[in-house]
Design an enzyme around this catalytic site. Structure first.
Site, short mmCIF file in Angstrom:
data_model
loop_
_atom_site.label_atom_id
_atom_site.label_comp_id
_atom_site.label_asym_id
_atom_site.label_seq_id
_atom_site.Cartn_x
_atom_site.Cartn_y
_atom_site.Cartn_z
N PHE A 132 -81.11 56.29 -72.83
CA PHE A 132 -81.64 55.99 -71.51
C PHE A 132 -82.37 56.95 -70.89
O PHE A 132 -83.15 57.03 -69.90
CB PHE A 132 -80.50 55.49 -70.31
CG PHE A 132 -79.77 56.55 -69.90
CD1 PHE A 132 -80.34 57.44 -68.82
CD2 PHE A 132 -78.82 56.81 -70.37
CE1 PHE A 132 -79.46 58.50 -68.25
CE2 PHE A 132 -77.88 57.86 -69.89
CZ PHE A 132 -78.34 58.70 -68.84
N LYS A 185 -86.54 49.71 -80.13
CA LYS A 185 -85.72 48.84 -79.02
C LYS A 185 -85.42 49.83 -77.93
O LYS A 185 -84.55 50.88 -78.19
CB LYS A 185 -84.42 48.61 -79.63
CG LYS A 185 -83.42 47.74 -78.74
CD LYS A 185 -81.94 47.64 -79.00
CE LYS A 185 -81.17 49.10 -78.33
NZ LYS A 185 -81.36 49.07 -76.74
N GLU A 205 -81.23 49.74 -72.98
CA GLU A 205 -81.08 48.65 -72.07
C GLU A 205 -80.84 48.97 -70.59
O GLU A 205 -80.90 48.01 -69.64
CB GLU A 205 -79.89 47.75 -72.38
CG GLU A 205 -78.49 48.23 -72.56
CD GLU A 205 -78.23 49.00 -73.95
OE1 GLU A 205 -79.04 49.98 -74.20
OE2 GLU A 205 -77.13 48.92 -74.27
N CYS A 215 -80.32 66.11 -73.10
CA CYS A 215 -79.51 66.43 -74.02
C CYS A 215 -79.73 67.88 -74.35
O CYS A 215 -78.99 68.63 -74.87
CB CYS A 215 -79.91 65.81 -75.38
SG CYS A 215 -81.24 66.19 -75.93
#
Ligand code: NAD
Length: 485
Positions: free
Chosen positions: A152, A176, A179, A285
């Site tokens: 995300f 992908k 979400e 990160c």
């Protein structure tokens, strides 16, 4: 207000998903729902992968410089729509607009870097007369369909660690998005569909979560997966890819330490360290998470760090003056707060408490203030585990050896480590001995440029080849031809 449901992009067309599983996605600055996303069924996954599979043969045989032309178009249109993309990124993620502009810039840098690949690195090698009458050559060939699974926290930049390289090298993709933050990639795909006009099936976007990823990796059409996300999921993805005999490039989570040596120039060090811990509300990160002090300099470093951190302007992602936006979701907010609760229970000293921070203009937004702990010991969860939010743990060490030992043995992660110092010898020791993939020397966020690999070691990375430029070898295989004439 009824919000729209995002569509999948399959075989060059937008498609309404037939899924009954439809979930909301939010604007973290206000807490409002901005769109809803469908979780793709197995059939929809297979429609996307077979469209990529069908597109692959003619894409792979399109001359590389022709493929590069699509990337030139992509670069140009992203430059034109730069601000629009940055706004979509901030709207769905909550990072400040200034931070989003940086993300889009890095996405474009990767397009540039992939264009350069077309002209240089994709070349093969030839050795004439390796033996009498024998010539030997090596070519790099595209392999087929890859899937890219995204986290995300960089909704646009991270997909572009992979997309431009795979395309220029002749592979086809099913991407992908996360979400949690699917809207920016949906926006970018609209721009690509309208302006770049790739051949149908070469680049597909499909929405969903765990099951969608599992169907993608196990699909007979898919040759490999590039994944970026948390370490527990990274491990599962790496295992699943192995079980199905797929190539895998898998980036996991992080727990990054920043060492401030007593000889560091604090005027330049403190702003860089604050920005490392609290930029992107700590959801990077490469964010600092453990502030490692040395000996008697502890109090001065921590006091200055606390004073600069607690005066950051926290607010809506869209105000230019905002220095820290909200975290990405309500559940992230409560997870981060529970980590702070746990730190207090474990006996660390909470010297700044961001748990109940409110932004009056946006009572529904997912805001947190900065939390800072002193007296964190290496055995505490706070020192060892990823929190991924605006929380700093201060760990005292005696000297540089002690600090390096803590970094290498105190956590399982090896994404980034930084040192702030005015000593070349300390910096050199640090970079040689620390077991992490990205090393900062007087840099708080050691983010490799697009034309370098994005490193990662231990539980922060599974695989051999890394993101960005290293994908040239991930997305191709080498074929050696030995001929006698
Ligand atoms: P996440 O692991 O929850 O999700 C990442 C992706 O995996 C999403 O697309 C999600 O749909 C999918 N997914 C979730 N569960 C799955 C499962 N069981 N099987 C298969 N797929 C699954 O990560 P996130 O919360 O979106 O992102 C934050 C994490 O990503 C942090 O841990 C951060 O450190 C890490 N990250 C790492 C890097 C790096 O380069 N090392 C870069 C950015 C983010």
């Amino acid at each position: 207000m009824e919000t729209h449901v995002l569509k999948d992009f399959i075989d060059g067309k937008w498609k309404n998903s037939e899924s009954n599983d439809i979930q909301p996605t939010f604007n973290p600055s206000t807490g409002q729902v901005i769109a809803r996303i469908p979780y793709a069924s197995k059939d929809e996954v297979s429609e996307a992968t077979s469209s990529a599979q069908n597109a692959f043969p003619s894409w792979a045989t399109t001359p590389i410089l022709e493929r590069a032309k699509y990337l030139f178009k992509m670069k140009n249109v992203f430059e034109q729509k730069y601000e629009e993309l940055a706004r979509l990124n901030s709207e769905n993620h909550g990072k400040t607009i200034v931070e989003s502009r940086g993300d889009i810039r890095r996405a474009i840098d990767n397009i540039d870097s992939a264009i350069a690949v077309a002209y240089t690195l994709a070349k093969g090698e030839t050795l004439d007369q390796i033996a009498p009458e024998i010539d030997e050559s090596m070519v790099k060939e595209p392999l087929g369909v890859f899937t890219v699974v995204c986290p995300f926290n960089f909704p646009l930049m991270i997909p572009f660690w992979f997309i431009p390289y795979a395309l220029v090298l002749g592979d086809a993709l099913v991407v992908k998005p996360s979400e949690i933050t699917p809207v920016p990639m949906d926006g970018a795909m609209k721009i690509i569909a309208e302006e770049v006009k790739l051949p149908p099936g070469v680049l597909n976007i499909i929405h969903g979560g765990r099951e969608t990823v599992e169907s993608l990796i196990s699909s007979k059409d898919v040759i490999g997966v590039a994944f970026v996300g948390s370490s527990p999921v990274a491990k599962q993805v790496y295992k699943l890819a192995g079980e199905h005999g797929k190539r895998a490039l898998v980036n996991g989570g992080a727990k990054n330490s920043i060492v401030v040596m007593p000889d560091a120039n604090l005027n330049s060090t403190i702003p860089a360290v604050v920005s490392s811990f609290f930029g992107n509300a700590g959801q990077r990160c490469l964010a600092g998470s453990n502030l490692v002090t040395i000996g008697a300099s502890h109090d001065e470093v921590l006091n200055k760090f606390k004073s600069a951190s607690t005066s950051l302007k926290i607010g809506s992602a869209f105000l230019e003056e905002t220095e820290m936006g909200p975290v990405v979701s309500k559940s992230a907010k409560s997870r981060i707060s529970s980590n702070v609760d746990k730190g207090v229970e474990e006996g660390a000293l909470l010297i700044a408490d961001g748990r109940n921070y409110k932004v009056d203009d946006f009572p529904g937004g997912f805001y947190l203030g900065v939390s800072i702990f002193d007296d964190v010991t290496p055995d505490m969860t706070l020192a060892k585990e990823e929190i991924f939010g605006p929380v700093a743990s201060t760990v005292r060490t005696k000297n540089l050896d002690d600090a390096i030992d803590f970094i290498n043995r105190g956590t399982r992660f090896g994404n980034m480590a930084s040192i702030f110092t005015s000593s070349g010898k300390a910096a050199r020791d640090f970079r040689r001995r620390v077991d992490a993939g990205n090393i900062g020397i007087n840099i708080g966020v050691a983010s490799p440029a697009a034309n370098f690999p994005f490193g990662g070691r231990r539980n922060s990375f599974y695989g051999t080849l890394h993101a960005q430029i290293d994908t040239v070898d991930f997305f191709t295989d080498k074929k050696v031809i030995i001929s006698r004439w």
